[in-house]
Design a protein around this motif. Structure first.
Motif, PDB file in Angstrom:
ATOM      1  N   SER A 149       0.813  -1.216   0.000  1.00  0.00           N
ATOM      2  CA  SER A 149       0.000   0.000   0.000  1.00  0.00           C
ATOM      3  C   SER A 149       0.847   1.267   0.000  1.00  0.00           C
ATOM      4  O   SER A 149       0.348   2.343  -0.344  1.00  0.00           O
ATOM      5  CB  SER A 149      -0.936  -0.003   1.215  1.00  0.00           C
ATOM      6  OG  SER A 149      -1.930  -1.000   1.071  1.00  0.00           O
ATOM      7  N   SER A 150       2.140   1.168   0.367  1.00  0.00           N
ATOM      8  CA  SER A 150       3.001   2.344   0.257  1.00  0.00           C
ATOM      9  C   SER A 150       3.261   2.704  -1.201  1.00  0.00           C
ATOM     10  O   SER A 150       3.814   3.761  -1.489  1.00  0.00           O
ATOM     11  CB  SER A 150       4.328   2.105   0.979  1.00  0.00           C
ATOM     12  OG  SER A 150       5.138   1.166   0.294  1.00  0.00           O
ATOM     13  N   SER A 151       2.846   1.829  -2.121  1.00  0.00           N
ATOM     14  CA  SER A 151       2.985   2.102  -3.551  1.00  0.00           C
ATOM     15  C   SER A 151       1.719   2.696  -4.151  1.00  0.00           C
ATOM     16  O   SER A 151       1.702   3.010  -5.351  1.00  0.00           O
ATOM     17  CB  SER A 151       3.328   0.803  -4.304  1.00  0.00           C
ATOM     18  OG  SER A 151       4.551   0.270  -3.860  1.00  0.00           O
ATOM     19  N   SER A 152       0.669   2.831  -3.352  1.00  0.00           N
ATOM     20  CA  SER A 152      -0.582   3.356  -3.904  1.00  0.00           C
ATOM     21  C   SER A 152      -1.275   4.363  -2.994  1.00  0.00           C
ATOM     22  O   SER A 152      -2.249   4.978  -3.414  1.00  0.00           O
ATOM     23  CB  SER A 152      -1.556   2.198  -4.190  1.00  0.00           C
ATOM     24  OG  SER A 152      -1.851   1.472  -3.012  1.00  0.00           O
ATOM     25  N   ASN A 153      -0.791   4.538  -1.768  1.00  0.00           N
ATOM     26  CA  ASN A 153      -1.460   5.487  -0.872  1.00  0.00           C
ATOM     27  C   ASN A 153      -0.869   6.882  -1.024  1.00  0.00           C
ATOM     28  O   ASN A 153      -0.058   7.135  -1.910  1.00  0.00           O
ATOM     29  CB  ASN A 153      -1.394   4.994   0.580  1.00  0.00           C
ATOM     30  CG  ASN A 153       0.040   4.852   1.085  1.00  0.00           C
ATOM     31  OD1 ASN A 153       0.990   5.368   0.493  1.00  0.00           O
ATOM     32  ND2 ASN A 153       0.210   4.146   2.184  1.00  0.00           N
ATOM     33  N   ALA A 154      -1.268   7.791  -0.155  1.00  0.00           N
ATOM     34  CA  ALA A 154      -0.805   9.178  -0.258  1.00  0.00           C
ATOM     35  C   ALA A 154       0.520   9.399   0.455  1.00  0.00           C
ATOM     36  O   ALA A 154       0.975  10.543   0.559  1.00  0.00           O
ATOM     37  CB  ALA A 154      -1.868  10.124   0.308  1.00  0.00           C
ATOM     38  N   VAL A 155       1.155   8.320   0.946  1.00  0.00           N
ATOM     39  CA  VAL A 155       2.479   8.322   1.599  1.00  0.00           C
ATOM     40  C   VAL A 155       2.649   9.492   2.571  1.00  0.00           C
ATOM     41  O   VAL A 155       3.642  10.213   2.552  1.00  0.00           O
ATOM     42  CB  VAL A 155       3.629   8.278   0.567  1.00  0.00           C
ATOM     43  CG1 VAL A 155       3.705   6.918  -0.090  1.00  0.00           C
ATOM     44  CG2 VAL A 155       3.503   9.359  -0.510  1.00  0.00           C
ATOM     45  N   GLN A 156       1.688   9.667   3.472  1.00  0.00           N
ATOM     46  CA  GLN A 156       1.707  10.769   4.419  1.00  0.00           C
ATOM     47  C   GLN A 156       2.258  10.303   5.770  1.00  0.00           C
ATOM     48  O   GLN A 156       1.828   9.281   6.300  1.00  0.00           O
ATOM     49  CB  GLN A 156       0.300  11.330   4.606  1.00  0.00           C
ATOM     50  CG  GLN A 156      -0.302  11.885   3.327  1.00  0.00           C
ATOM     51  CD  GLN A 156      -1.767  12.258   3.481  1.00  0.00           C
ATOM     52  OE1 GLN A 156      -2.410  11.883   4.453  1.00  0.00           O
ATOM     53  NE2 GLN A 156      -2.293  12.980   2.510  1.00  0.00           N
ATOM     54  N   PHE A 157       3.181  11.067   6.323  1.00  0.00           N
ATOM     55  CA  PHE A 157       3.787  10.746   7.611  1.00  0.00           C
ATOM     56  C   PHE A 157       3.120  11.580   8.696  1.00  0.00           C
ATOM     57  O   PHE A 157       3.227  12.813   8.712  1.00  0.00           O
ATOM     58  CB  PHE A 157       5.289  11.041   7.581  1.00  0.00           C
ATOM     59  CG  PHE A 157       5.996  10.697   8.866  1.00  0.00           C
ATOM     60  CD1 PHE A 157       6.561   9.441   9.046  1.00  0.00           C
ATOM     61  CD2 PHE A 157       6.097  11.621   9.900  1.00  0.00           C
ATOM     62  CE1 PHE A 157       7.217   9.119  10.231  1.00  0.00           C
ATOM     63  CE2 PHE A 157       6.741  11.312  11.085  1.00  0.00           C
ATOM     64  CZ  PHE A 157       7.312  10.058  11.253  1.00  0.00           C
ATOM     65  N   VAL A 158       2.430  10.891   9.623  1.00  0.00           N
ATOM     66  CA  VAL A 158       1.824  11.555  10.778  1.00  0.00           C
ATOM     67  C   VAL A 158       2.032  10.653  11.991  1.00  0.00           C
ATOM     68  O   VAL A 158       1.723   9.457  11.935  1.00  0.00           O
ATOM     69  CB  VAL A 158       0.314  11.816  10.576  1.00  0.00           C
ATOM     70  CG1 VAL A 158      -0.251  12.577  11.773  1.00  0.00           C
ATOM     71  CG2 VAL A 158       0.057  12.588   9.290  1.00  0.00           C
ATOM     72  N   VAL A 159       2.571  11.206  13.055  1.00  0.00           N
ATOM     73  CA  VAL A 159       2.767  10.453  14.291  1.00  0.00           C
ATOM     74  C   VAL A 159       1.469  10.497  15.092  1.00  0.00           C
ATOM     75  O   VAL A 159       0.912  11.581  15.309  1.00  0.00           O
ATOM     76  CB  VAL A 159       3.924  11.050  15.121  1.00  0.00           C
ATOM     77  CG1 VAL A 159       4.088  10.287  16.433  1.00  0.00           C
ATOM     78  CG2 VAL A 159       5.219  11.002  14.317  1.00  0.00           C
ATOM     79  N   PRO A 160       0.947   9.346  15.545  1.00  0.00           N
ATOM     80  CA  PRO A 160      -0.292   9.348  16.335  1.00  0.00           C
ATOM     81  C   PRO A 160      -0.142  10.151  17.625  1.00  0.00           C
ATOM     82  O   PRO A 160       0.970  10.362  18.113  1.00  0.00           O
ATOM     83  CB  PRO A 160      -0.517   7.857  16.643  1.00  0.00           C
ATOM     84  CG  PRO A 160       0.279   7.129  15.618  1.00  0.00           C
ATOM     85  CD  PRO A 160       1.458   7.991  15.312  1.00  0.00           C
ATOM     86  N   LEU A 161      -1.268  10.569  18.158  1.00  0.00           N
ATOM     87  CA  LEU A 161      -1.237  11.362  19.378  1.00  0.00           C
ATOM     88  C   LEU A 161      -0.655  10.573  20.545  1.00  0.00           C
ATOM     89  O   LEU A 161      -0.666   9.337  20.563  1.00  0.00           O
ATOM     90  CB  LEU A 161      -2.641  11.850  19.729  1.00  0.00           C
ATOM     91  CG  LEU A 161      -3.278  12.862  18.768  1.00  0.00           C
ATOM     92  CD1 LEU A 161      -4.560  13.411  19.361  1.00  0.00           C
ATOM     93  CD2 LEU A 161      -2.321  14.010  18.431  1.00  0.00           C
ATOM     94  N   GLU A 162      -0.170  11.301  21.502  1.00  0.00           N
ATOM     95  CA  GLU A 162       0.479  10.718  22.671  1.00  0.00           C
ATOM     96  C   GLU A 162      -0.438   9.708  23.364  1.00  0.00           C
ATOM     97  O   GLU A 162      -1.627   9.950  23.531  1.00  0.00           O
ATOM     98  CB  GLU A 162       0.842  11.848  23.649  1.00  0.00           C
ATOM     99  CG  GLU A 162       1.720  11.440  24.789  1.00  0.00           C
ATOM    100  CD  GLU A 162       2.148  12.625  25.637  1.00  0.00           C
ATOM    101  OE1 GLU A 162       2.998  12.444  26.504  1.00  0.00           O
ATOM    102  OE2 GLU A 162       1.615  13.731  25.409  1.00  0.00           O
ATOM    103  N   GLY A 163       0.116   8.576  23.734  1.00  0.00           N
ATOM    104  CA  GLY A 163      -0.636   7.520  24.404  1.00  0.00           C
ATOM    105  C   GLY A 163      -0.982   6.351  23.501  1.00  0.00           C
ATOM    106  O   GLY A 163      -1.288   5.265  23.992  1.00  0.00           O
ATOM    107  N   TYR A 164      -0.926   6.573  22.188  1.00  0.00           N
ATOM    108  CA  TYR A 164      -1.317   5.490  21.276  1.00  0.00           C
ATOM    109  C   TYR A 164      -0.346   4.320  21.338  1.00  0.00           C
ATOM    110  O   TYR A 164      -0.764   3.153  21.364  1.00  0.00           O
ATOM    111  CB  TYR A 164      -1.412   6.012  19.845  1.00  0.00           C
ATOM    112  CG  TYR A 164      -1.714   4.922  18.835  1.00  0.00           C
ATOM    113  CD1 TYR A 164      -2.982   4.365  18.748  1.00  0.00           C
ATOM    114  CD2 TYR A 164      -0.729   4.431  17.991  1.00  0.00           C
ATOM    115  CE1 TYR A 164      -3.265   3.354  17.845  1.00  0.00           C
ATOM    116  CE2 TYR A 164      -1.005   3.423  17.082  1.00  0.00           C
ATOM    117  CZ  TYR A 164      -2.277   2.889  17.017  1.00  0.00           C
ATOM    118  OH  TYR A 164      -2.538   1.886  16.130  1.00  0.00           O
TER     119      TYR A 164
END
Length: 597
Positions: A149-164
């Motif tokens: 899926s890294s070959s077809s998604n929007a390849v966006q980097f976001v770190v989940p909120l604290e505690g996840y």
């Protein structure tokens, strides 16, 4: 494929996919097979045993078998082959090598929507009806190519909120270690804000409108405390607008040269089941059975045996499906499709996805965004500019903005003047809210055919709280649109976007899906399948919950990096890479690796 899934789903009664007392209500069991003559059965059994022995005698062997060369599989393959030059690593990937046309669709970020439905890149099928979406089925898609899926998604980097991270339950993956791994992935894959050569013309105007609407502009990609923030999307796109997927980042030329003797990547093969051996009460995965991805009749089955471990990285839909095909899953599901239960585990019974709903405006006071101009896109110069690594419209991601609305929603899929939903040449601004869900669904086999799409109940907006979160987010997005400078002359196209009925009638899924092989219920904290030796799962299916106010890509990378590190530590002595350490150093290493989360 979609029509096949629809015809299969239509056979089930309305309401059979609803949960009963908190448990999925699967389709009714198939009729029991008719009795047959005992002598015939004995001869048939002897014949099957002989054929199985013949297959084993012709089987190939590897130390590690990685099923799936997707986001996680490429990480595992690269890390293990470099760490263990004397070990053999095999990657079995169902997707075939891409032709030139499909490679352009995959690599040029402007084509990302086309990649979702290109059968050479992605597998698409329909979900079961969602009551929370007015009974609608929604399109599901997952990567079916090297890179996943890294070959077809929007390849966006976001770190989940604290505690996840603490909620994942993965041994040794403490918040401190996860923080280091998020940084490592960010550098390794090459995430960055939109490069100047591919940045959309009005991206900064959107940021400024967000600031005027009360959003903080966030420059630190690793800050993850709850807030109201917005930023330029950090994507894995190189300076010329070419996608950097997991395969490109990890299985690059340098790694392939170093691993030329011990790494084998086989494309165009589909694993149909995991093989097991049993000694007393002990169950061990010994290898896999696979066929060519074109062999829909399963006529030429092959076997590959694993000396050490089988690592499933077949993705959030593929890994639960393959476990059930191998006899590991809810007995009710396996009985229905006529498969023998090897291990009764709640595979696929508590999955999670999220709904996405958007707000739309049209602009008439400024020129059309070039990346949505058909004349520009169809020009020879635009394609040549991208091919030469100079960016341009084909290197522009249609999703230039990300944000968070505290712990209720993830702001993404912001089609900043992209017009992708309405077609080319439309002066459209569309912003989407992706809720943090509380509802749960399930995934189960439709039948025992490995090439059949699974039955997936997402239960999007199944809980009213999920709907209320999206409503709150959409009201904030409306405020952002109204904060654009007057010269844009924005016209609100969806004044009722926050209306409950409108949300239920139009919401979709952004293809985020987790939980089919969740830590605790299906796999242990070390990602080994419960009650089975030599079988681990390393992909998004082990995540218990959708990442909080984030997409799953960055965390999937982190889990793969963490699992690879654990495997290297576990097997380093067996491949001649172990150094003697005094007892107190070994105890300290054990303590760090098994600290309570």
């Amino acid at each position: 494929m979609i029509s096949i899934a629809l015809s299969c789903m239509a056979q089930h009664r309305k309401g059979q996919d609803r949960a009963v007392n908190g448990k999925p209500s699967y389709p009714r069991a198939l009729p029991a097979p008719k009795d047959f003559d005992m002598n015939t059965g004995f001869l048939l059994t002897i014949g099957l045993v002989f054929l199985q022995l013949l297959k084993v005698s012709r089987a190939s062997t590897s130390d590690f078998i990685i099923v799936g060369g997707g986001t996680s599989g490429c990480v595992l393959a690269a890390r293990l082959c470099v760490a263990f030059p004397d070990a053999s690593i095999s990657v079995l990937e169902r997707g075939k090598p891409l032709n030139e046309s499909a490679r352009f669709v995959k690599d040029a970020m402007r084509n990302v929507i086309d990649a979702w439905v290109d059968p050479q890149i992605s597998e698409s099928f329909l979900s079961l009806p969602n009551d929370g979406l007015s009974g609608r089925r929604v399109l599901l898609t997952t990567g079916a190519v090297l890179g996943g899926s890294s070959s077809s998604n929007a390849v966006q980097f976001v770190v989940p909120l604290e505690g996840y991270v603490r909620s994942l339950g993965i041994a040794g993956l403490s918040p401190m270690r996860a923080k280091r791994l998020y940084r490592r992935v960010y550098r390794k894959v090459g995430f960055r804000p939109q490069p100047p050569l591919v940045k959309l013309r009005y991206a900064d105007d959107y940021l400024e409108a967000g600031r005027n609407a009360g959003f903080e502009i966030e420059d630190d990609p690793f800050r993850n405390n709850a807030r109201l923030a917005m930023w330029n999307t950090r994507s894995s796109i190189d300076g010329g607008g070419r996608r950097v997927d997991s395969c490109a980042a990890y299985l690059n030329e340098n790694v392939r040269d170093r691993c030329s003797a011990n790494l084998r990547v086989v494309q165009g093969v589909t694993v149909i089941r995991v093989l097991f051996s049993r000694t007393g009460l002990s169950l061990r995965a010994t290898g896999v059975e696979y066929v060519s991805s074109d062999d829909k009749q399963l006529q030429d089955r092959k076997v590959m045996l694993a000396r050490k471990e089988v690592l499933l990285s077949a993705g959030p839909y593929g890994s639960p499906k393959l476990l059930q095909l191998s006899g590991i899953g809810p007995r009710e599901v396996l009985d229905r499709v006529g498969l023998k239960t090897v291990r009764d585990l709640p595979v696929g019974v508590s999955t999670q996805s999220r709904a996405a709903s958007g707000h739309f405006s049209a602009y008439t006071g400024v020129p059309l965004e070039p990346a949505n101009n058909s004349t520009v896109l169809n020009s020879t110069d635009a394609r040549q500019q991208w091919e030469n690594g100079l960016g341009g419209v084909y290197g522009s991601s249609p999703f230039p903005m990300n944000g968070v609305v505290k712990d209720i929603c993830y702001l993404t899929n912001v089609l900043a003047f992209g017009g992708l939903l309405e077609g080319l040449d439309e002066p459209l601004l569309a912003s989407f809210c992706l809720g943090n869900p509380t509802s749960r669904g399930y995934i189960c086999l439709n039948d025992s055919n490995p090439f059949s799409s699974p039955l997936v109940q997402l239960d999007l907006l199944g809980n009213r709280e999920d709907l209320l979160r999206i409503q709150r987010c959409l009201r904030l997005v409306q405020k952002v649109h109204r904060s654009f400078p007057p010269q844009f002359k924005l016209t609100d196209l969806s004044q009722t976007s926050a209306d409950e009925e409108e949300i239920r009638n139009t919401a979709l899924t952004p293809f985020h899906y987790v939980g089919g092989c969740a830590v605790g219920s299906v796999v242990r904290s070390d990602l080994r399948v419960r009650g089975v030796y030599g079988l681990r799962i390393v992909d998004a299916s082990v995540l218990r919950h959708i990442p909080t106010s984030a997409g799953p890509l960055s965390t999937t990378y982190v889990v793969a990096e963490h699992a690879a590190g654990d495997l290297i530590r576990r097997y380093r002595c067996r491949f001649g890479r172990c150094r003697r350490r005094v007892w107190w150093l070994r105890f300290g290493h054990w303590l760090l690796g098994h600290s309570s989360l």
